[in-house]
Design an enzyme around this catalytic site. Sequence first.
Site, PDB file in Angstrom:
ATOM      1  N   GLU A   1      73.521   6.011  35.534  1.00  0.00           N
ATOM      2  CA  GLU A   1      72.314   5.699  34.769  1.00  0.00           C
ATOM      3  C   GLU A   1      71.683   6.937  34.149  1.00  0.00           C
ATOM      4  O   GLU A   1      71.203   6.892  33.015  1.00  0.00           O
ATOM      5  CB  GLU A   1      71.315   5.023  35.684  1.00  0.00           C
ATOM      6  CG  GLU A   1      70.046   4.573  35.006  1.00  0.00           C
ATOM      7  CD  GLU A   1      69.085   3.924  35.987  1.00  0.00           C
ATOM      8  OE1 GLU A   1      68.125   3.310  35.523  1.00  0.00           O
ATOM      9  OE2 GLU A   1      69.302   4.040  37.196  1.00  0.00           O
ATOM     10  N   ASP A   2      71.697   8.038  34.892  1.00  0.00           N
ATOM     11  CA  ASP A   2      70.893   9.203  34.479  1.00  0.00           C
ATOM     12  C   ASP A   2      71.697  10.433  34.096  1.00  0.00           C
ATOM     13  O   ASP A   2      71.108  11.468  33.776  1.00  0.00           O
ATOM     14  CB  ASP A   2      69.927   9.588  35.615  1.00  0.00           C
ATOM     15  CG  ASP A   2      68.945   8.473  35.928  1.00  0.00           C
ATOM     16  OD1 ASP A   2      68.623   7.712  35.003  1.00  0.00           O
ATOM     17  OD2 ASP A   2      68.517   8.356  37.093  1.00  0.00           O
TER      18      ASP A   2
END
Length: 727
Positions: free
Chosen positions: A98-99
């Site tokens: 996600e990051d």
Amino acid sequence: MIPIPAVDRASAPVAPPLGDAPLPDYVSDLEQAAHYLDDAQRALLRRAWAVGAAAHVGQTRKSGEPYITHPVAVARVLAEQGLDVETLIAAILHDTLEDTPLTHEQLVSEFGATVAELVDGVTKLDKLQFRDRQEAAAESFRKMLLAMSRDLRVILIKLADRLHNMRTLGAQSTEARRRIARETLEIYAPIAQRLGMNLIKAELQDLGFRALHPWRHAVIDKRIRTQPVVRRESLVQIEANLAQRLAKEKLNHRLVSRVKSPWSIYSKMRAEHKSFTQVMDVFGYRVVVRAVPECYHALGVVHAAYKPLDSRFRDFIAIPKANGYQSLHTVLFGPYGSPVEVQIRTEEMDLIAERGIAAHWSYKNGGEGPNSAQSRAHNWINGLVESQKSTGSSLEFLENVKVDLFPDEVYVFTPKGDILSLPRSSTALDFAYAVHTDIGNHAVTARVDGRLVPLRTKLASGQRVDVITAKASLPKPQWLEFVVTGKARTAIRQQLKQLEHEDAVQLGHRMLDRALETVDTSLERLPAARLDSFLAEHRYPRLEALLADIALGNRMPQHVAAALLRESTGRRRPVERSDRPEDKILITGAERGVVSFANCCLPIPGDEIMGYHTAGRGVVVHRLECPNVADYRKSPDRWVAIGWDREVRGDFGAALRVELDNRPGALAQVAAAIAEAESNIDRVEYLERDAHLAVLRFAIEVSDRRHLADVLRRVRRLGVVLGVQRI
């Protein structure tokens, strides 16, 4: 040492060589918690930390700490639960997809497909666009649930992630703290309880309570820590007495006193309207023995020590809770006039009670039977997965899940003697849907302990329930008013939508046929190629979709008929509307979702009626004498020639204007007369009122004009009635 392959810097950071540099304290703490892993597995764990640290390099938490400290702390929470190395690796990497630039393929090549799937299951959907935060959270939860159905370890990582976030909530803004705390108390703590993970559930509840109501938490926590000396002495005295009696019976046991948490005290104070002293004035103990027979032996010992309270004994060993929890519960008369709560269980039951489904990975002996926490969790999640396929939106699905997370349950028996657990306040209809969706859809009534009862009857633990079905029976909208379980609610809504669609298709078919009959043809006689061309041109996947659109008023049947009859020259053959009696569309009143009755004139069977085609609502029926009909004459293409079928079913709304003497008991006489005519009263309101005269409007239900005439006759006969008329 595991070799570190080169990684394309354009796509992802490269993990630095591990070397001989000392490990940070937070990594050492993780390895200490994961002491049960072998050397090769610990090396994999370090490798995951190196990859995660490189991926998150430069990222910090709101507290200012390096971001990698958070996923490692999540892995430590899971290591304390005894989880396997794949789960710990996935926890360390759970935010990378996600990051960070790390990809799913890179995770597969580094740590295998299982770890990559676990990480993907935990990943939220922040990159997609949603209307608001609430919808994004609901859709993220739906995705997580689907991943849980494939591997339960996804929810373990998510719960550990939430637990560490709650432990470090202080860095967030006040608004964010309250929002996260409320979500934790409403969703994540109940899920932990539903999965039997009481240790994590208790900490989530306590941290959520402290964030949501800091002053209330502080006051209750201080009162717990500063218990009166008398209470502390009483605890020791009762514990010593129980331990002595268990030892005399040569029962190898572990006896601990239980201390209530601030959240449990606060919840009980609110739910039972009790004071702090009343809630705290209960002594709690847990007796842990080696085997199931010893549980019942210990029960006899504690009952001999103190008299049990009648009706407060629960055997969750014979009938486990839905989350797999097993224990004997009893409440005793204490020596100081206060109740003594005692739980008796085996070591394995104690482990499952605290860790729930996580106990599977740390306790290898047993726990795999049909009553295990693992299989029960799988059954629950599979049921939710089945229901989410039928829900209209993620928000609706999330509400259904909240309903299913009731902490209190009732346990009922099927006719074959199987045990079903249902949420508190469940009805016989909830039971029917819990057995099978088809049984619920065709339920007529139920037999509880041999006695016939309505489907809305609430069930109590220990009852034997048998559902009576009929093929002709179908779900009714009223069912949604009393069912409790998410599965029942979802199945009823889905079936009602299906029935509405079928009714819409049938009505649309009749309307289009009427339009085509004016030019001496019908839907069946149209060339298939022409019909297919029209459907393709207007992007209808099937003929049924077009017919439903016509019934709902989104397309005019005359326009569709004209387009279908277009000649090769490109001209449209005009389609005239006919009002001949034989050309009327006959309705029964049971057409769901596509035929409604106007509130302005409240038509009932026997009235002369007309239909007005309204976009999105289908056909709205009016009486021909309705004042609004004059306005509708301005749009003749939206008129629908309709009439009543020979077989009309159901009750229809009507309104009466009643003038009567304003004296005590007059209203009751009118209501009784209406009831004697077998009509229901929906609502009564005063239109005018003075010292002598009262004018009321009665909204009632009748089957047809004859029924209404009978009601009017009975009301007119009353001496208190000065006049009555239909309005």
